[in-house]
Write a protein that holds these residues in place. Structure first.
Motif, PDB file in Angstrom:
ATOM      1  N   THR A 758       0.842  -1.202   0.000  1.00  7.49           N
ATOM      2  CA  THR A 758       0.000   0.000   0.000  1.00  7.49           C
ATOM      3  C   THR A 758       0.874   1.247   0.000  1.00  7.49           C
ATOM      4  O   THR A 758       0.615   2.207  -0.712  1.00  7.49           O
ATOM      5  CB  THR A 758      -0.916   0.008   1.237  1.00  7.49           C
ATOM      6  OG1 THR A 758      -1.487  -1.282   1.361  1.00  7.49           O
ATOM      7  CG2 THR A 758      -2.001   1.051   1.123  1.00  7.49           C
ATOM      8  N   TYR A 759       1.928   1.223   0.823  1.00  4.51           N
ATOM      9  CA  TYR A 759       2.814   2.387   0.866  1.00  4.51           C
ATOM     10  C   TYR A 759       3.547   2.535  -0.466  1.00  4.51           C
ATOM     11  O   TYR A 759       3.627   3.635  -1.019  1.00  4.51           O
ATOM     12  CB  TYR A 759       3.817   2.252   2.008  1.00  4.51           C
ATOM     13  CG  TYR A 759       4.742   3.447   2.123  1.00  4.51           C
ATOM     14  CD1 TYR A 759       4.284   4.646   2.660  1.00  4.51           C
ATOM     15  CD2 TYR A 759       6.051   3.387   1.679  1.00  4.51           C
ATOM     16  CE1 TYR A 759       5.101   5.751   2.756  1.00  4.51           C
ATOM     17  CE2 TYR A 759       6.891   4.483   1.769  1.00  4.51           C
ATOM     18  CZ  TYR A 759       6.421   5.661   2.315  1.00  4.51           C
ATOM     19  OH  TYR A 759       7.229   6.750   2.404  1.00  4.51           O
ATOM     20  N   LEU A 760       4.057   1.415  -0.967  1.00  2.00           N
ATOM     21  CA  LEU A 760       4.866   1.486  -2.187  1.00  2.00           C
ATOM     22  C   LEU A 760       4.046   2.008  -3.364  1.00  2.00           C
ATOM     23  O   LEU A 760       4.582   2.619  -4.275  1.00  2.00           O
ATOM     24  CB  LEU A 760       5.439   0.103  -2.514  1.00  2.00           C
ATOM     25  CG  LEU A 760       6.484  -0.408  -1.514  1.00  2.00           C
ATOM     26  CD1 LEU A 760       6.983  -1.780  -1.911  1.00  2.00           C
ATOM     27  CD2 LEU A 760       7.649   0.560  -1.429  1.00  2.00           C
ATOM     28  N   GLU A 761       2.732   1.769  -3.307  1.00  3.15           N
ATOM     29  CA  GLU A 761       1.908   2.214  -4.418  1.00  3.15           C
ATOM     30  C   GLU A 761       1.876   3.735  -4.574  1.00  3.15           C
ATOM     31  O   GLU A 761       1.503   4.240  -5.619  1.00  3.15           O
ATOM     32  CB  GLU A 761       0.491   1.663  -4.284  1.00  3.15           C
ATOM     33  CG  GLU A 761       0.358   0.336  -5.002  1.00  3.15           C
ATOM     34  CD  GLU A 761      -0.849  -0.462  -4.561  1.00  3.15           C
ATOM     35  OE1 GLU A 761      -1.799   0.154  -4.061  1.00  3.15           O
ATOM     36  OE2 GLU A 761      -0.810  -1.695  -4.720  1.00  3.15           O
ATOM     37  N   PHE A 762       2.261   4.456  -3.517  1.00  2.68           N
ATOM     38  CA  PHE A 762       2.317   5.905  -3.651  1.00  2.68           C
ATOM     39  C   PHE A 762       3.459   6.329  -4.564  1.00  2.68           C
ATOM     40  O   PHE A 762       3.527   7.457  -4.998  1.00  2.68           O
ATOM     41  CB  PHE A 762       2.492   6.573  -2.283  1.00  2.68           C
ATOM     42  CG  PHE A 762       1.314   6.360  -1.384  1.00  2.68           C
ATOM     43  CD1 PHE A 762       0.064   6.819  -1.744  1.00  2.68           C
ATOM     44  CD2 PHE A 762       1.464   5.686  -0.193  1.00  2.68           C
ATOM     45  CE1 PHE A 762      -1.027   6.615  -0.932  1.00  2.68           C
ATOM     46  CE2 PHE A 762       0.378   5.475   0.625  1.00  2.68           C
ATOM     47  CZ  PHE A 762      -0.868   5.944   0.259  1.00  2.68           C
ATOM     48  N   PHE A 763       4.377   5.409  -4.804  1.00  7.72           N
ATOM     49  CA  PHE A 763       5.573   5.765  -5.565  1.00  7.72           C
ATOM     50  C   PHE A 763       5.544   5.135  -6.941  1.00  7.72           C
ATOM     51  O   PHE A 763       5.070   4.005  -7.112  1.00  7.72           O
ATOM     52  CB  PHE A 763       6.828   5.284  -4.833  1.00  7.72           C
ATOM     53  CG  PHE A 763       6.999   5.946  -3.503  1.00  7.72           C
ATOM     54  CD1 PHE A 763       7.710   7.119  -3.377  1.00  7.72           C
ATOM     55  CD2 PHE A 763       6.406   5.401  -2.370  1.00  7.72           C
ATOM     56  CE1 PHE A 763       7.844   7.741  -2.154  1.00  7.72           C
ATOM     57  CE2 PHE A 763       6.545   6.017  -1.147  1.00  7.72           C
ATOM     58  CZ  PHE A 763       7.265   7.190  -1.040  1.00  7.72           C
ATOM     59  N   ALA A 764       6.051   5.887  -7.899  1.00  5.84           N
ATOM     60  CA  ALA A 764       6.132   5.328  -9.234  1.00  5.84           C
ATOM     61  C   ALA A 764       7.350   4.412  -9.328  1.00  5.84           C
ATOM     62  O   ALA A 764       7.290   3.331  -9.904  1.00  5.84           O
ATOM     63  CB  ALA A 764       6.230   6.455 -10.242  1.00  5.84           C
ATOM     64  N   ASP A 765       8.443   4.851  -8.743  1.00  2.15           N
ATOM     65  CA  ASP A 765       9.651   4.011  -8.715  1.00  2.15           C
ATOM     66  C   ASP A 765       9.692   3.284  -7.388  1.00  2.15           C
ATOM     67  O   ASP A 765       9.818   3.913  -6.347  1.00  2.15           O
ATOM     68  CB  ASP A 765      10.906   4.891  -8.838  1.00  2.15           C
ATOM     69  CG  ASP A 765      11.158   5.259 -10.282  1.00  2.15           C
ATOM     70  OD1 ASP A 765      10.681   4.500 -11.155  1.00  2.15           O
ATOM     71  OD2 ASP A 765      11.818   6.274 -10.528  1.00  2.15           O
ATOM     72  N   ARG A 766       9.567   1.966  -7.430  1.00  6.25           N
ATOM     73  CA  ARG A 766       9.474   1.221  -6.168  1.00  6.25           C
ATOM     74  C   ARG A 766      10.635   0.262  -6.022  1.00  6.25           C
ATOM     75  O   ARG A 766      11.180  -0.228  -7.005  1.00  6.25           O
ATOM     76  CB  ARG A 766       8.188   0.384  -6.159  1.00  6.25           C
ATOM     77  CG  ARG A 766       6.968   1.237  -6.209  1.00  6.25           C
ATOM     78  CD  ARG A 766       5.746   0.394  -6.515  1.00  6.25           C
ATOM     79  NE  ARG A 766       4.738   1.272  -7.089  1.00  6.25           N
ATOM     80  CZ  ARG A 766       3.720   0.856  -7.809  1.00  6.25           C
ATOM     81  NH1 ARG A 766       3.549  -0.419  -8.049  1.00  6.25           N
ATOM     82  NH2 ARG A 766       2.861   1.721  -8.304  1.00  6.25           N
ATOM     83  N   ILE A 767      10.948  -0.025  -4.793  1.00  3.67           N
ATOM     84  CA  ILE A 767      11.931  -1.077  -4.541  1.00  3.67           C
ATOM     85  C   ILE A 767      11.275  -2.406  -4.908  1.00  3.67           C
ATOM     86  O   ILE A 767      10.051  -2.541  -4.857  1.00  3.67           O
ATOM     87  CB  ILE A 767      12.365  -1.094  -3.057  1.00  3.67           C
ATOM     88  CG1 ILE A 767      11.136  -1.139  -2.139  1.00  3.67           C
ATOM     89  CG2 ILE A 767      13.217   0.099  -2.731  1.00  3.67           C
ATOM     90  CD1 ILE A 767      11.470  -1.455  -0.719  1.00  3.67           C
ATOM     91  N   ASN A 768      12.093  -3.380  -5.280  1.00  3.73           N
ATOM     92  CA  ASN A 768      11.509  -4.689  -5.574  1.00  3.73           C
ATOM     93  C   ASN A 768      12.032  -5.753  -4.613  1.00  3.73           C
ATOM     94  O   ASN A 768      11.931  -6.940  -4.839  1.00  3.73           O
ATOM     95  CB  ASN A 768      11.768  -5.092  -7.024  1.00  3.73           C
ATOM     96  CG  ASN A 768      13.239  -4.937  -7.364  1.00  3.73           C
ATOM     97  OD1 ASN A 768      14.069  -4.862  -6.458  1.00  3.73           O
ATOM     98  ND2 ASN A 768      13.551  -4.883  -8.636  1.00  3.73           N
ATOM     99  N   THR A 769      12.649  -5.280  -3.533  1.00  2.00           N
ATOM    100  CA  THR A 769      13.245  -6.221  -2.589  1.00  2.00           C
ATOM    101  C   THR A 769      12.409  -6.342  -1.331  1.00  2.00           C
ATOM    102  O   THR A 769      12.885  -6.814  -0.309  1.00  2.00           O
ATOM    103  CB  THR A 769      14.651  -5.738  -2.189  1.00  2.00           C
ATOM    104  OG1 THR A 769      14.546  -4.368  -1.828  1.00  2.00           O
ATOM    105  CG2 THR A 769      15.639  -5.886  -3.307  1.00  2.00           C
ATOM    106  N   GLU A 770      11.121  -5.912  -1.383  1.00  2.00           N
ATOM    107  CA  GLU A 770      10.359  -5.856  -0.139  1.00  2.00           C
ATOM    108  C   GLU A 770      10.229  -7.223   0.542  1.00  2.00           C
ATOM    109  O   GLU A 770      10.203  -7.313   1.765  1.00  2.00           O
ATOM    110  CB  GLU A 770       8.992  -5.196  -0.355  1.00  2.00           C
ATOM    111  CG  GLU A 770       8.001  -5.958  -1.187  1.00  2.00           C
ATOM    112  CD  GLU A 770       8.082  -5.566  -2.652  1.00  2.00           C
ATOM    113  OE1 GLU A 770       9.140  -5.073  -3.073  1.00  2.00           O
ATOM    114  OE2 GLU A 770       7.090  -5.775  -3.386  1.00  2.00           O
TER     115      GLU A 770
END
Lengths: 808, 226
Positions: A758-770
């Motif tokens: 949900t938090y990452l969705e605010f960002f266009a560039d996201r980490i992929n190591t969550e």
């Protein structure tokens, strides 16, 4: 009976000091966080209520159209035409007023400085009953009058009795002070909206803006700035729902097609919620999150208490048996144990309140708020919370301990058997699930924020000194001189001007097509106006073609330009369906806006796709063009170590060229931090909650481990007599706690995964190591749990077997 | 005063069934002093607990003052208990957090009695047991003998007609044991009925009648010559 129960409760606390401290400290921590969260939420939601008409005043905001690529879903503002339309169409509305925020150069005697101002319809003073020291609510009726606050009056004139004093704006326009009001309290949206650069200090009539900047009083459909507000005040008998219906109709009937591509609707919000609009705009439910987290922390604290109290109450089985033998009924004993837990909760609440009395002023100081613990108003809530926590947390141990028959209780069957051990395991699990959930989400948020920061280094943030407020013709005319003077300063590498700098959240867009007038094939691109030095200052490489130049005619846009050479980034090529950068050179595309003389754009250079607006924005298609009249911010690239010296030289150069305007310089780092700080504060707050939850869980585990180890002392003695090694015994004890903790992770990690998504969705560039981050955070939680339990386990496992056996 | 007929008490676990009392018939008249003896595990304490209504019986009848209490629930039993029965345990079972006076008062706490009256009763009984000077001490600060006197005081403060004593001298040395036995004898002399479980033949001699249990049966009964 009650006093007897209370006496027993207090004596029990005194007898088991360690448990008492752990119990009370844990509960106090949980209660303090919960009460603080509650107060904060209430504070944030009750802004502006000191205005007499607050309850019937609303603000008008806009929903962003779906394909409007600006990174937000809604805005607290709307086009400046909407206010007058509402006033004209809805005769039932009592007052409508707009405020337009602008920064103006204010001159007072020899002093000139930039002042944040609100230009407002005169009806603003009918809606808001400010506290007048001098003058009255007619202050804005005269287009030359300005209203200032007490502290601005003191800042400008040294006293507040200043009616009629003259103030010059933009070196040219004279105004006089027509009213002085007391400073608006901090818990007003006028002072607390994050999107405002400044508190309410100076208010001028909107008509004056027309005089200074040719601003049309009827408003326009061009500009949607976050700081501009539209207020509507309704008569008593009408409500928000009615107004919403009306503005829905106005949107349908009155908003032209073009602005409809920018906003998909209008919305009405009560004035009391205006200060929270930044969170709605960003799309983060901060208030709900604060409520949820503070509740979760309280739950962890309650579970902690329940767990410890359960373990401890088992040691009082004989007492219960004895009381039952002497005729006590179960209800009487339940009351006894509940009185104990209520006593402990009440003590914890007192500790929590004492702590808050210290913390709240510090917080107010830090966060510029005026939160307070108003006992008269909050007492019922505090008492109810204490009662609820005391009863809920104490219910299970009370139920468990009073359940046994008198003879079982006397024989201490509960302690010897496994009764309640499953429930305890579930409780430890629940506690750990909550803490592990928070810990892992916080970690993902942290790593994502770090990534945002890391990726922002693509531009030399700390080497760019920006010069703001250059968008005045008077200054623009002297750009070339300024550039030469600045370039002559040692350590200045290059000087560029542009319409915006990286990380500024401006979104100037226009629609283009590959064929003239081809509505169907249109695509929206972002516009960056820049001087040719911009690429150099920001290390932006050219993939193909050439940079813009002052020497080539079609490179510079003027009012009459019909053809313009531009640079584009790769994403623009993709959007336009043009192949490689090399193929793009000399390709033409077309502006769809028929009001523009400019129709044809020629690609002369291609730059890589970079995230210029940064932060939570996605990469955008950019078109770079040169148009001197649109340049409003300078970028001075500085190298070398003598930063202070260089800055002094830069200021000197400015003062030589543009002496009548003060320099408005700040590093690009600060521009970035404007928004990044919001993310950082949220992360710190989240980390605070998570830290408290984890500490509580560990404290609980520590106390419980101590208790359980003591309870198993005899078993440990037997095991040791039979030849078990200390290590084996320690492992046994640690394992007892590992199972619930591991189960907790099984529950917590998937939830944390969803939370962090949900938090990452605010960002266009996201980490992929969550996923890895979540696993590591989970592992850390387990290691901490083991570490906590292992201390006890090792100490007890080392004891001589006879000590263990003698225990009973 | 009480009459148990064909009393069975069976402990069941998943696999094992243990018969603690096997068809016991047992009567106690008002004013009697009865000692129950027998080897460990013969069911003495179980019998006493059932008589005291703090443990339930598996089958059989239990008439207490001509009332069959065998099927009663916990609430009814606790009401009968607090009116009629005082308990003395081998391990005293005093509450560590309460003072001597408060421990004794506990027995009155669940009776509806005004505080002033409770205090008076407690003071009287403490005088009688010779522990008035220890009123404000906690149990941990007393010797075993003194603790058992407190327990006796607690058992009698409510003026219950029946006292059940489960090895009251088991944790005491011979001198203190003797003291407690003398206390019980004097209580009995004042009219209190006493049923006492004991291992000690000499202490059993204080009783009017001794019942010997073996493997859940009453095997012999000896009545002491007056």
């Amino acid at each position: 009976m009650f006093w007897n129960n209370l006496k027993i409760a207090l004596r029990n606390l005194r007898k088991n000091k360690l448990y008492a401290v752990i119990n009370i400290a844990g509960l106090a921590l949980g209660l303090a966080i919960y009460v603080f969260g509650g107060l904060l939420v209430e504070y944030e939601r009750s802004h502006d209520l000191f205005f007499a008409n607050a309850e019937r005043t609303y603000t008008i905001g806009s929903y962003a159209a779906e394909d409007l690529d600006v990174g937000v879903d809604n805005m607290a503002s709307t086009f400046s035409t909407v206010g007058p339309i509402i006033a004209a169409e809805l005769s039932d509305v009592e007052h409508v007023a707009r405020t337009i925020s602008r920064e103006m150069l204010v001159t007072m005697g020899a002093d000139s400085f930039y002042q944040h101002m609100r230009f407002a319809d005169s009806e603003l003073l009918q809606i808001f009953d400010f506290d007048y020291l001098h003058g009255d609510a007619r202050a804005l009726n005269d287009p030359s009058g300005i209203l200032i606050t007490e502290s601005s009056a003191i800042k400008y004139f040294g006293n507040t009795n200043v009616l009629g004093e003259v103030v010059t704006l933009d070196n040219e326009y004279e105004f006089y002070v027509s009213a002085v009001i007391r400073d608006v309290p901090l818990n007003s949206h006028f002072n607390s909206m994050v999107i405002m650069d400044s508190d309410l200090e100076v208010v001028a009539p909107l008509a004056a803006l027309g005089r200074i900047r040719d601003w049309d009083l009827a408003g326009n459909w061009d500009n949607l700035s976050l700081g501009n507000m539209t207020y509507v005040m309704l008569p008593e008998h009408l409500d928000q729902e009615w107004l919403q219906d009306q503005v829905d109709g106005i949107y349908e009937r009155q908003v032209p097609e073009d602005p409809k591509e920018v906003i998909s609707g209008l919305f009405v919000k009560p004035l009391a919620h205006a200060n929270l609009s930044i969170w709605d705009t960003i799309g983060m439910p901060v208030i709900a999150v604060v409520q949820l987290l503070s509740l979760l922390v309280l739950v962890v604290a309650c579970v902690n208490y329940t767990n410890l109290a359960t373990a401890q109450s088992l040691g009082r089985s004989r007492e219960v048996g004895m009381r039952k033998t002497m005729g006590a009924e179960r209800g009487q004993l339940l009351i006894q144990f509940l009185v104990e837990s209520l006593t402990i909760t009440a003590i914890a609440m007192v500790v929590a309140i004492a702590a808050l009395e210290i913390v709240i002023p510090l917080f107010n100081n830090m966060a510029d708020k005026v939160m307070e613990l108003d006992y008269l108003r909050t007492l019922p809530w505090l008492v109810a919370t204490t009662a609820a926590v005391g009863l809920v947390a104490g219910a299970y141990p009370a139920w468990l301990i009073t359940r046994a028959s008198p003879i079982d209780a006397l024989r201490d069957v509960a302690r010897k058997g496994k009764k309640g051990s499953k429930v305890r395991a579930v409780m430890i699990g629940a506690q750990f699930a909550i803490s592990a959930f928070m810990l892992s989400v916080v970690t993902v948020v942290f790593v994502q924020n770090e990534m945002v920061k890391e990726s922002s280094y693509v531009f030399p943030r700390s080497e760019i000194y920006t010069l703001g407020r250059l968008g005045i013709e008077d200054i623009q005319e002297r750009f070339e001189t300024l550039r030469h003077e600045l370039e002559a300063v040692p350590n200045v590498e290059s000087v560029a001007f542009s319409s915006q700098v990286p990380y500024e959240q401006n979104n100037s867009q226009f629609e283009v097509t590959m064929q003239p007038g081809d509505e169907a094939g249109k695509t929206r691109v972002h516009q960056m106006v820049m001087s040719p030095e911009f690429l150099d200052a920001y290390d932006i490489p050219l993939l193909a073609g050439r940079n813009l130049s002052r020497e080539i005619g079609n490179d510079e846009r003027s009012e009459e330009s019909e053809v313009l050479n531009v640079l584009v980034n790769e994403l623009t090529l993709e959007k336009l369906g043009i192949g490689s950068p090399a193929e793009a050179l000399n390709q033409r595309f077309y502006d769809l806006d028929e009001e523009n003389s400019l129709r044809e754009l020629v690609i002369v250079g291609v730059v890589p796709t970079q995230n210029i607006t940064g932060l939570f924005n996605t990469d955008k298609p950019w078109v770079f063009m040169y148009r001197p009249s649109s340049l409003r911010i300078g970028s001075v690239r500085i190298s070398g170590s003598d930063m202070m010296g260089t800055l002094a030289d830069v200021e000197d150069a400015w003062d030589r060229v543009i002496p009548e305007y003060p320099i408005q310089g700040r590093f690009l780092d600060e521009v970035f931090n404007d928004v990044y700080d919001i993310l950082k504060i949220m992360n710190v707050a989240l980390a605070g909650f998570a830290g408290v939850a984890l500490v509580l869980a560990l404290i609980g585990l520590f106390g419980l481990a101590a208790f359980m180890a003591a309870q198993r002392t005899r078993e440990i003695g037997v095991r040791k007599v039979l030849g078990a090694s200390s290590l084996q015994v320690a492992k046994l004890l640690v394992w007892q706690f590992s199972k619930p903790v591991l189960w907790a992770l099984v529950v917590a990690l998937p939830l944390a995964y969803m939370g962090s998504k949900t938090y990452l969705e605010f960002f266009a560039d996201r980490i992929n190591t969550e996923v890895i981050i979540l696993l590591v955070a989970g592992l850390v939680a387990v290691l901490l749990a083991w570490g906590t339990v292992a201390g006890h386990a090792i100490r007890i496992s080392r004891a001589s077997p006879i000590i263990a056996l003698r225990y009973e | 005063m009480l009459r148990l007929h064909d009393l069975y008490k069976v402990y069941r676990t998943d696999e094992v069934e243990t018969v603690a009392l096997n068809g016991v018939n047992f009567e106690v008249d008002q004013g009697e002093f009865v000692a129950v003896m027998g080897p460990s595990g013969c069911g003495k304490s179980t019998l006493l607990n059932i008589v005291g209504m703090i443990d339930d019986l598996t089958s059989g009848d239990y008439h207490f003052f001509d009332e069959n209490v065998a099927g009663y629930g916990e609430k009814q039993l606790s009401s009968i208990r607090k009116q009629n029965i005082g308990f003395i345990f081998q391990s005293f079972n005093l509450i560590d957090e309460l003072t001597v006076a408060e421990n004794i008062e506990l027995a009155l706490l669940y009776h509806r009695m005004p505080s002033s009256q409770r205090k008076k009763r407690v003071a009287t009984v403490m005088d009688r047991m010779g522990i008035a000077h220890r009123a404000k001490h906690l149990p941990g600060q007393l010797s075993g003998g003194q603790q058992q006197r407190v327990a006796v005081a607690r058992a009698v403060v409510g003026n219950q007609p029946l006292i059940l004593a489960d090895e009251p001298t088991g944790n005491l040395d011979s001198v203190h044991g003797q003291e407690v036995m003398e206390l019980l004898r004097s209580l009995n002399a004042d009219g209190t009925t006493i049923v006492m479980v004991t291992h000690s033949p000499s202490h059993a001699d204080y009783a009017h009648r001794t019942v010997n249990l073996f493997d859940g049966h009453i095997v012999t009964e000896n009545v002491r010559a007056a």
